[in-house]
Design an enzyme around this catalytic site. Structure first.
Site, PDB file in Angstrom:
ATOM      1  N   ARG A 238     -29.207  99.859  14.536  1.00 51.86           N
ATOM      2  CA  ARG A 238     -28.622  98.735  15.271  1.00 51.86           C
ATOM      3  C   ARG A 238     -28.428  97.569  14.295  1.00 51.86           C
ATOM      4  NH1 ARG A 238     -27.356 101.875  18.637  1.00 51.86           N
ATOM      5  NH2 ARG A 238     -27.966 101.960  20.832  1.00 51.86           N
ATOM      6  N   GLU A 267     -21.074  93.042  16.489  1.00 51.09           N
ATOM      7  CA  GLU A 267     -20.066  94.106  16.648  1.00 51.09           C
ATOM      8  C   GLU A 267     -19.080  93.675  17.715  1.00 51.09           C
ATOM      9  OE1 GLU A 267     -21.812  97.940  17.386  1.00 51.09           O
ATOM     10  OE2 GLU A 267     -22.971  97.878  15.541  1.00 51.09           O
ATOM     11  N   HIS A 286     -19.423 101.897  14.098  1.00 53.79           N
ATOM     12  CA  HIS A 286     -20.390 102.456  15.052  1.00 53.79           C
ATOM     13  C   HIS A 286     -19.915 103.812  15.604  1.00 53.79           C
ATOM     14  CE1 HIS A 286     -23.818 101.122  17.918  1.00 53.79           C
ATOM     15  NE2 HIS A 286     -23.808 102.433  17.780  1.00 53.79           N
TER      16      HIS A 286
HETATM   17  P1  NAP Z   1     -36.754 108.061  17.812  1.00 51.75           P
HETATM   18  O1  NAP Z   1     -36.846 109.536  17.719  1.00 51.75           O
HETATM   19  O2  NAP Z   1     -37.516 107.337  18.865  1.00 51.75           O
HETATM   20  O3  NAP Z   1     -37.145 107.454  16.371  1.00 51.75           O
HETATM   21  C1  NAP Z   1     -37.450 106.121  16.152  1.00 51.75           C
HETATM   22  C2  NAP Z   1     -38.519 106.047  15.094  1.00 51.75           C
HETATM   23  O4  NAP Z   1     -38.772 104.664  14.794  1.00 51.75           O
HETATM   24  C3  NAP Z   1     -39.844 106.660  15.510  1.00 51.75           C
HETATM   25  O5  NAP Z   1     -40.266 107.512  14.476  1.00 51.75           O
HETATM   26  C4  NAP Z   1     -40.793 105.472  15.651  1.00 51.75           C
HETATM   27  O6  NAP Z   1     -42.093 105.888  15.262  1.00 51.75           O
HETATM   28  C5  NAP Z   1     -40.177 104.470  14.685  1.00 51.75           C
HETATM   29  N1  NAP Z   1     -40.441 103.065  15.064  1.00 51.75           N
HETATM   30  C6  NAP Z   1     -40.183 102.462  16.236  1.00 51.75           C
HETATM   31  N2  NAP Z   1     -40.537 101.165  16.201  1.00 51.75           N
HETATM   32  C7  NAP Z   1     -41.040 100.953  14.963  1.00 51.75           C
HETATM   33  C8  NAP Z   1     -41.574  99.822  14.305  1.00 51.75           C
HETATM   34  N3  NAP Z   1     -41.701  98.649  14.923  1.00 51.75           N
HETATM   35  N4  NAP Z   1     -41.981  99.961  13.023  1.00 51.75           N
HETATM   36  C9  NAP Z   1     -41.885 101.159  12.387  1.00 51.75           C
HETATM   37  N5  NAP Z   1     -41.371 102.261  12.956  1.00 51.75           N
HETATM   38  C10 NAP Z   1     -40.966 102.166  14.228  1.00 51.75           C
HETATM   39  O7  NAP Z   1     -35.247 107.584  18.007  1.00 51.75           O
HETATM   40  P2  NAP Z   1     -33.904 108.320  17.498  1.00 51.75           P
HETATM   41  O8  NAP Z   1     -33.416 109.255  18.518  1.00 51.75           O
HETATM   42  O9  NAP Z   1     -34.119 108.811  16.092  1.00 51.75           O
HETATM   43  O10 NAP Z   1     -32.904 107.047  17.495  1.00 51.75           O
HETATM   44  C11 NAP Z   1     -33.180 105.922  16.688  1.00 51.75           C
HETATM   45  C12 NAP Z   1     -32.192 104.810  16.934  1.00 51.75           C
HETATM   46  O11 NAP Z   1     -30.917 105.151  16.375  1.00 51.75           O
HETATM   47  C13 NAP Z   1     -31.857 104.520  18.412  1.00 51.75           C
HETATM   48  O12 NAP Z   1     -32.799 103.660  19.010  1.00 51.75           O
HETATM   49  C14 NAP Z   1     -30.490 103.878  18.336  1.00 51.75           C
HETATM   50  O13 NAP Z   1     -30.611 102.474  18.285  1.00 51.75           O
HETATM   51  C15 NAP Z   1     -29.921 104.374  17.004  1.00 51.75           C
HETATM   52  N6  NAP Z   1     -28.710 105.228  17.183  1.00 51.75           N
HETATM   53  C16 NAP Z   1     -27.532 104.824  16.637  1.00 51.75           C
HETATM   54  C17 NAP Z   1     -26.413 105.623  16.763  1.00 51.75           C
HETATM   55  C18 NAP Z   1     -25.093 105.240  16.152  1.00 51.75           C
HETATM   56  O14 NAP Z   1     -24.066 105.533  16.738  1.00 51.75           O
HETATM   57  N7  NAP Z   1     -25.062 104.633  14.992  1.00 51.75           N
HETATM   58  C19 NAP Z   1     -26.486 106.846  17.464  1.00 51.75           C
HETATM   59  C20 NAP Z   1     -27.715 107.205  18.001  1.00 51.75           C
HETATM   60  C21 NAP Z   1     -28.833 106.388  17.856  1.00 51.75           C
HETATM   61  P3  NAP Z   1     -43.399 105.160  15.846  1.00 51.75           P
HETATM   62  O15 NAP Z   1     -43.266 105.147  17.342  1.00 51.75           O
HETATM   63  O16 NAP Z   1     -44.534 105.973  15.345  1.00 51.75           O
HETATM   64  O17 NAP Z   1     -43.391 103.792  15.278  1.00 51.75           O
END
Ligand code: NAP
Length: 326
Positions: A238, A267, A286
């Site tokens: 994000r 954005e 995006h």
């Molecule tokens: P996910 O599986 O929940 O992975 C997020 C990771 O971030 C987890 O490993 C979590 O581990 C870590 N995390 C969360 N808060 C943290 C913090 N404060 N400090 C350090 N680590 C932290 O999510 P995902 O499915 O991979 O998706 C991730 C993000 O990608 C989404 O939330 C979305 O915003 C973005 N996204 C973007 C697009 C795009 O079109 N560009 C598409 C899809 C997703 P812990 O809980 O152990 O901290």
């Protein structure tokens, strides 16, 4: 007959799933975002909302739309949702995890390699008629072989990127989460480090954390200054996780080497942003999950969740399971 509001045109197969269960659909198809008031108004007369795009599901919306049986987001990120207000309200909300992880990691990989070889800028030089005399010391990028990939947020998408980087370039994987990802450590020999250590060690630092209060503005001049001068910063999570003016300053002053963004702040980004004219920067609008296959899977998953909510059953991808607990 109960009605479902869908806030963008999505896959016909997904809409058909909902119709086949006997529900009526209203699909908003104008090419502009709904204002919060318009969204509330449109939800009148509907039993559920399939929310596509940046609709704010905040306390005001939830208080105004108590009649909804559920809300299905067509995204994995739910930073526009006030989860606590939804729990208080007893409103089930779902997202679309896993099905978009590979496509989004592909975009992070694409940006990593494109920045390393200055690909977008080199393309522009051809358009500008600047493909001239061969100079062996010009247009030089960096190689990724054996370098260190730092992942902030080694979850679903971060893990897919780390797998690709390891397989393609033998990159060492270091990561920082709030808790350790034992599976990734086993699979990829990934090393857990502190956030400061991640900044210090990464040749490429790719951001995959969710946007929360904690992660907003996590990358600013202070953090960029802790990174290596040859470092490439990638953000496909994000835009608000990085401070964009500070990123520009860090790049202009060669504090870091390059950046690849699929998400910007704000954005859409300003077409006059200096980032678009920098040699070592690649920006995409995006498009992380934007493939035919992935958008189809996301739409179908959101439809399956909304059907469950309408039937009063548990949404399979619920983000606030607390509200199902007695
Ligand atoms: P996910 O599986 O929940 O992975 C997020 C990771 O971030 C987890 O490993 C979590 O581990 C870590 N995390 C969360 N808060 C943290 C913090 N404060 N400090 C350090 N680590 C932290 O999510 P995902 O499915 O991979 O998706 C991730 C993000 O990608 C989404 O939330 C979305 O915003 C973005 N996204 C973007 C697009 C795009 O079109 N560009 C598409 C899809 C997703 P812990 O809980 O152990 O901290």
């Amino acid at each position: 007959m109960e009605k479902v509001l869908v806030t963008r045109r999505i896959s016909e197969n997904a809409l058909e799933l909902i119709r086949n269960e006997g529900y009526e659909l209203s699909v908003y198809s104008e090419s502009r975002d709904l204002t919060p008031m318009e969204l509330i108004k449109m939800c009148e007369g509907h039993a559920a909302l399939l929310s596509v795009g940046p609709n704010k599901i905040d306390e005001h919306f939830l208080n105004s739309c108590k009649h909804l049986k559920g809300i299905a987001l067509m995204s994995v990120g739910y930073d526009k949702v006030d989860v606590n207000a939804a729990i208080k309200q007893g409103m089930p909300i779902s997202n679309t995890p896993d099905v978009l992880s590979e496509a989004t990691a592909d975009v992070a990989f694409l940006l990593m390699l494109s920045v390393a070889r200055k690909a977008f800028y080199m393309h522009k030089t051809i358009e500008r008629g600047e493909w001239g005399f061969f100079e062996p010391m010009k247009n030089l990028g960096q190689e990724l072989y054996g370098k260190t990939l730092g992942v902030l947020g080694l979850g679903r998408i971060g893990l897919e990127l780390a797998k690709k980087a390891k397989a393609a370039y033998g990159m060492e994987i270091v990561y920082h989460n709030r808790s350790k990802n034992q599976n990734a450590e086993r699979l990829l020999d990934a090393t857990y480090v502190s956030f400061d250590e991640l900044l210090r060690q990464s040749d490429v630092l790719s951001v995959h954390v969710n946007l929360t209060k904690e992660t907003t503005g996590m990358f600013n001049l202070t953090t960029f200054e802790k990174m290596k001068p040859n470092a490439i910063f990638i953000n496909t999570a994000r835009g608000a996780i990085h401070h964009e003016e500070d990123l520009i300053t860090a790049l202009q002053n060669k504090i870091i080497w390059g950046a690849g963004l699929d998400v910007t702040n704000p954005e859409p980004m300003d077409r006059n942003s200096p980032l678009l004219n920098m040699e070592n920067v690649c920006v995409l609008p995006h498009i992380g999950s934007a493939t035919e296959e992935t958008r189809e899977k996301m739409a179908v998953m959101a439809a399956q969740n909304i059907i469950k909510a309408l039937k009063g059953e548990r949404m399979p991808q619920v983000i606030n399971p607390e509200m199902y607990q007695a």
